[in-house]
Design a protein around this motif. Structure first.
Motif, PDB file in Angstrom:
ATOM      1  N   VAL A 208      64.180  55.204 131.060  1.00 38.03           N
ATOM      2  CA  VAL A 208      63.765  53.973 130.557  1.00 38.03           C
ATOM      3  C   VAL A 208      64.439  52.559 130.535  1.00 38.03           C
ATOM      4  O   VAL A 208      65.692  52.487 130.613  1.00 38.03           O
ATOM      5  CB  VAL A 208      63.126  53.864 129.000  1.00 38.03           C
ATOM      6  N   ARG A 209      64.205  51.200 130.319  1.00 42.74           N
ATOM      7  CA  ARG A 209      64.488  50.236 129.873  1.00 42.74           C
ATOM      8  C   ARG A 209      64.786  50.135 128.559  1.00 42.74           C
ATOM      9  O   ARG A 209      63.792  50.199 127.840  1.00 42.74           O
ATOM     10  CB  ARG A 209      63.516  48.673 130.684  1.00 42.74           C
ATOM     11  N   CYS A 210      66.239  49.555 128.645  1.00 46.17           N
ATOM     12  CA  CYS A 210      66.655  49.771 126.666  1.00 46.17           C
ATOM     13  C   CYS A 210      67.555  48.349 126.563  1.00 46.17           C
ATOM     14  O   CYS A 210      68.681  47.582 126.565  1.00 46.17           O
ATOM     15  CB  CYS A 210      67.502  50.226 126.620  1.00 46.17           C
TER      16      CYS A 210
ATOM     17  N   ASN B 249      59.637  43.511 125.476  1.00 50.38           N
ATOM     18  CA  ASN B 249      60.154  42.795 123.723  1.00 50.38           C
ATOM     19  C   ASN B 249      61.286  42.918 123.218  1.00 50.38           C
ATOM     20  O   ASN B 249      62.570  42.102 122.769  1.00 50.38           O
ATOM     21  CB  ASN B 249      58.883  42.472 123.246  1.00 50.38           C
ATOM     22  N   LEU B 250      61.956  44.303 124.263  1.00 46.91           N
ATOM     23  CA  LEU B 250      63.124  44.933 123.350  1.00 46.91           C
ATOM     24  C   LEU B 250      64.170  44.322 124.191  1.00 46.91           C
ATOM     25  O   LEU B 250      63.975  45.240 124.810  1.00 46.91           O
ATOM     26  CB  LEU B 250      63.240  46.166 123.097  1.00 46.91           C
ATOM     27  N   LYS B 251      65.425  43.174 123.477  1.00 42.75           N
ATOM     28  CA  LYS B 251      65.527  42.826 124.664  1.00 42.75           C
ATOM     29  C   LYS B 251      67.307  42.999 124.777  1.00 42.75           C
ATOM     30  O   LYS B 251      67.889  43.491 125.566  1.00 42.75           O
ATOM     31  CB  LYS B 251      65.318  40.864 124.322  1.00 42.75           C
ATOM     32  N   LYS B 252      67.731  43.362 123.164  1.00 45.22           N
ATOM     33  CA  LYS B 252      69.368  43.975 123.015  1.00 45.22           C
ATOM     34  C   LYS B 252      68.881  45.649 122.342  1.00 45.22           C
ATOM     35  O   LYS B 252      68.341  46.005 122.009  1.00 45.22           O
ATOM     36  CB  LYS B 252      70.017  42.909 122.330  1.00 45.22           C
ATOM     37  N   ALA B 253      70.608  45.623 122.617  1.00 45.88           N
ATOM     38  CA  ALA B 253      70.179  47.403 121.983  1.00 45.88           C
ATOM     39  C   ALA B 253      69.992  46.535 120.385  1.00 45.88           C
ATOM     40  O   ALA B 253      69.412  47.897 119.338  1.00 45.88           O
ATOM     41  CB  ALA B 253      72.273  47.431 121.494  1.00 45.88           C
TER      42      ALA B 253
END
Length: 430
Positions: A241-243, A127-131
């Motif tokens: 990890v995905r960021c 759910n953390l789509k952007k910086a």
């Protein structure tokens, strides 16, 4: 004689639904006849000698090892389940989406491994789509992963670099500084968390450096799966990890690390996200046991899933049909190790360069089976395929990722298949 065919491809650019509710569109590796495209071979009859080989009973040592490693994983999962992330969500327990690895200690030729480290992502990571989603209100950012160190780590740089100072569960935080450029001002924290909630870091200054990487040509959210991988940068382990619509290397100090092995054979066209985004595939030095029963990191290898394997969601897709699932790329000659010829010629028979992994379900014997075949530099099969053992584990379907499976004295292959994952190993240990 029973026929097992090698399945072709469905039409390309079909949308497939991931575990967490998004869709992904990917090209089919064998979808078109083109001089620069790889096309899997067609149907093939499995011969009686091959059936006999595939039905070999594993050695007692092989069975004992798998039992030991099953207990090790259960201990890790039990410890991690006591921990909830900041949102109270359960942690992932999808084998091929997690990672586990012992970190190298010492230096060649006496280099060996310390205790295994298990890494799992938290579901909220997707759910953390952007910086901006990693800026938040507290100074440490959201929890993105949890680790479990199965034994007391040695005083080695490989463990100290990630702040792993003792046995137990750790929480991993990732923070982006508000207002900073997207690629800059990232930092990470790893905290020992003995309770049921994540312990906060002692100070903002006690952070790990982070390198942000968005692979050219792959800028969508679903190009980056919410999984955890361990990598290597400048000889030391990093957490990947995905960021958002990119991947972050936690603990990296020298910029985006090249994939390991850097001099291994490349997989065939077409290009796709699973080939270039590190989170989809896995890269490490495979463990080899010497004459004194000491395990050393040795053979440089990559396992890379084919772009469309997430479409195989039902057992019927594998019924008596060999499906091409992943490339195994070796930069070094495996020789007589388990990955090569092995004991009594019962190894995986992998060769330096490209090797293709096929998986099927044998309905006549109600068992999973695998085959591995070497391919030459022109992407043509070289020699006969060889059998390998498969252990199937049921869980919610994942998005078609692959990784190496850490075991107590060697490594095996893990790839998404059916409603779960297939763990592939040789009949012999070494």
């Amino acid at each position: 004689m029973r026929v097992i065919t090698q399945g072709g491809c469905r039409p390309p650019w079909i949308a497939y639904v991931l575990l967490i509710g998004i869709s992904i569109a990917s090209a089919c590796a064998g979808s078109a006849v083109h001089p620069m495209m790889f096309t899997p071979p067609g149907p093939r009859v499995v011969t009686d000698p091959e059936r006999v080989q595939d039905n070999i009973t594993p050695t007692p040592e092989w069975q004992q090892q798998w039992s030991r490693d099953a207990r090790r994983r259960l201990n890790a999962v039990t410890a991690l389940r006591r921990l909830n992330d900041a949102a109270g969500s359960p942690l992932f327990n999808v084998d091929e989406a997690d990672d586990e690895q012992g970190f190298p200690t010492g230096a060649p030729p006496t280099e060996d491994f310390g205790p295994a480290v298990f890494g799992v992502a938290v579901p909220t990571l997707f759910n953390l789509k952007k910086a901006q989603a990693f800026e938040g209100l507290d100074p440490f950012g959201p929890v993105v992963a949890a680790l479990y160190v199965e034994g007391p780590p040695p005083a080695a740089a490989s463990y100290q670099a990630l702040r792993l100072t003792g046995q137990g569960v750790y929480c991993v935080y990732l923070r982006h500084e508000a207002g900073a450029p997207e690629k800059g001002k990232w930092r990470a924290y790893v905290t020992l968390s003995p309770g049921t909630t994540c312990a906060q870091p002692n100070s903002v200054a006690d952070s790990l450096s982070v390198q942000f990487n968005r692979v050219a040509g792959f800028t969508k959210d679903d190009d980056y799966p919410p999984v955890v991988r361990f990598g290597v940068d400048n000889g030391l382990p990093v957490i990947i990890v995905r960021c958002g619509d990119a991947e972050c290397y936690l603990g990296s100090t020298t910029g985006f690390p090249p994939p390991q092995p850097s001099n291994g054979a490349d997989s065939p066209p077409p290009d796709h996200h699973k080939k270039h985004v590190r989170l989809w595939h896995d890269a490490q030095r495979l463990a080899v046991q010497d004459a004194g029963n000491v395990i050393h990191p040795a053979i440089r290898a990559i396992i890379e899933p084919l772009p469309d394997i997430e479409k195989y969601r039902e057992s019927v897709e594998f019924s008596d049909t060999l499906r091409a699932m992943a490339w195994v790329r070796l930069a070094d000659d495996p020789g007589n190790t388990k990955y090569g010829k092995g004991q009594s010629n019962l190894g995986m028979q992998l060769q330096k360069g490209l090797n293709l992994l096929w998986i099927a379900y044998d309905t006549h014997r109600s068992t999973w089976m695998a085959q591995l075949q070497h391919y030459d530099a022109s992407f043509n099969p070289s020699g006969a395929p060889t059998p390998a053992k498969v252990m199937w584990t049921q869980h919610k379907p994942m998005s078609g990722v692959a990784r190496f499976a850490w075991m107590s004295n060697d490594d095996s292959l893990w790839v998404s298949c059916d409603q779960g994952c297939c763990r592939v190993s040789a009949f012999a240990l070494q």
